[in-house]
Design an enzyme around this catalytic site. Structure first.
Site, mmCIF file in Angstrom:
data_model
loop_
_atom_site.group_PDB
_atom_site.id
_atom_site.type_symbol
_atom_site.label_atom_id
_atom_site.label_comp_id
_atom_site.label_asym_id
_atom_site.label_seq_id
_atom_site.Cartn_x
_atom_site.Cartn_y
_atom_site.Cartn_z
ATOM 1 C CG ASP A 164 -58.171 -15.222 17.925
ATOM 2 O OD1 ASP A 164 -58.942 -14.289 18.233
ATOM 3 O OD2 ASP A 164 -57.683 -15.337 16.790
ATOM 4 C CG ASN A 192 -49.838 -17.462 8.631
ATOM 5 O OD1 ASN A 192 -51.047 -17.287 8.818
ATOM 6 N ND2 ASN A 192 -48.983 -17.639 9.622
ATOM 7 C CG HIS A 237 -53.445 -17.028 11.306
ATOM 8 N ND1 HIS A 237 -52.348 -16.207 11.461
ATOM 9 C CD2 HIS A 237 -54.522 -16.214 11.428
ATOM 10 C CE1 HIS A 237 -52.750 -14.967 11.664
ATOM 11 N NE2 HIS A 237 -54.067 -14.947 11.644
ATOM 12 C CD GLU A 294 -49.668 -18.241 13.443
ATOM 13 O OE1 GLU A 294 -50.019 -18.300 12.253
ATOM 14 O OE2 GLU A 294 -49.306 -17.181 14.001
HETATM 15 C C1 GLP Z 1 -55.771 -12.247 13.213
HETATM 16 C C2 GLP Z 1 -56.756 -12.911 14.204
HETATM 17 C C3 GLP Z 1 -57.827 -13.686 13.456
HETATM 18 C C4 GLP Z 1 -58.267 -12.875 12.267
HETATM 19 C C5 GLP Z 1 -57.143 -12.906 11.251
HETATM 20 C C6 GLP Z 1 -57.357 -11.976 10.087
HETATM 21 O O1 GLP Z 1 -54.452 -12.437 13.613
HETATM 22 N N1 GLP Z 1 -56.130 -13.772 15.135
HETATM 23 O O2 GLP Z 1 -58.879 -13.978 14.334
HETATM 24 O O3 GLP Z 1 -59.424 -13.456 11.708
HETATM 25 O O4 GLP Z 1 -55.877 -12.701 11.878
HETATM 26 O O5 GLP Z 1 -57.230 -10.639 10.489
HETATM 27 P P1 GLP Z 1 -57.525 -9.407 9.536
HETATM 28 O O6 GLP Z 1 -58.998 -9.375 9.302
HETATM 29 O O7 GLP Z 1 -57.057 -8.204 10.285
HETATM 30 O O8 GLP Z 1 -56.765 -9.648 8.269
#
Ligand code: GLP
Length: 237
Positions: free
Chosen positions: A63, A130, A132, A137
């Site tokens: 992403d 949430n 995702h 989302e």
């Molecule tokens: C982010 C990214 C994801 C990531 C997730 C968890 O927004 N888009 O690719 O895996 O949310 O992030 P974190 O490890 O900082 O909790």
């Protein structure tokens, strides 16, 4: 639901266990196609992987924020380059062009790349609070491919924190591989850390399989390994 669950006792071991599983997962493929995420969860994993120096792979971006210039320090592609791809000498990279003038053509380009290259060998993913995955989302359909996603308010808040960013002009949209693309991965490693992920991990694994919790697609995902710390697993036991 069938998966391999590994409980990591602490952060350092979370990283080294994941690095071992990663190397094992790609050991039977020459130049595998590998999805890697950004985020706080993967920092120890990348530190351990830098030390292990795995065999070369083709990096597939999960992403990316939409609409940032190619030198913007917030680009996920720059984060990944700095933290893991450059140190490992991985130069084959399928990355989104954040500043593509025609976003529809950019999503088509990446979709076509995936179709032409065949299924991804290994998807390493995290989970948002949430539910995702990537930037899919809640509400994202399980058969969707690459698309532009409007970000949820809590996702923007969590993402601003990466950059200690307090302005109002943070990207509100992003490119993401779709759940339909992720479902085609031959193997998947889900990484989850921290008490703040415990409730959503429980919902994703034990609740209904629903687009309201994008990560619940994993309930039917073959070849799934979950590495989590005890805080993230506190509601699952
Ligand atoms: C982010 C990214 C994801 C990531 C997730 C968890 O927004 N888009 O690719 O895996 O949310 O992030 P974190 O490890 O900082 O909790």
């Amino acid at each position: 639901m069938n998966y391999n669950l590994i409980k990591a006792p602490n952060s350092a071991e979370f990283g080294s266990i994941t690095a071992d599983i990663f190397c094992q997962a790609i050991s039977d493929t020459v130049l595998p196609k590998v999805i890697l995420p950004t985020g706080e969860t993967v920092r120890d994993f990348y530190a351990a992987l830098r030390a292990k120096k795995p065999a070369p792979f083709i990096y597939v971006q999960l992403d990316e924020y939409k609409g940032l210039g190619s030198q913007d320090p917030k680009l996920f592609s720059n984060w990944l380059a700095r933290d893991i791809l450059d140190p490992l000498g991985i130069d084959q990279r399928m990355i989104f062009k954040s500043d593509a003038p025609q976003p529809d053509l950019e999503t088509q380009r990446v979709s076509q790349w995936l179709n032409n290259s065949g299924p991804v060998d290994l998807a390493v993913i995290g989970i948002g609070s949430n539910g995702h995955v990537g930037f899919n989302e809640p509400g994202s359909h399980f058969d969707q491919s690459v698309h532009v996603q409007t970000l949820a308010a809590e996702t923007i808040r969590a993402n601003k924190a990466y950059w200690k960013y307090e302005g109002d002009d943070f990207p509100s949209q992003a490119y993401t591989l779709g759940i339909g693309d992720l479902r085609k991965a031959k193997k998947t490693i889900l990484l989850v850390k921290g008490q703040e992920k415990a409730a959503i991990l429980q919902r994703a694994l034990l609740g209904d399989m629903t687009v309201d919790v994008p990560a619940s697609y994993l309930q039917r995902q073959a070849g799934l390994t979950i590495v989590a710390d005890s805080a993230a697993l506190s509601l699952i036991g």
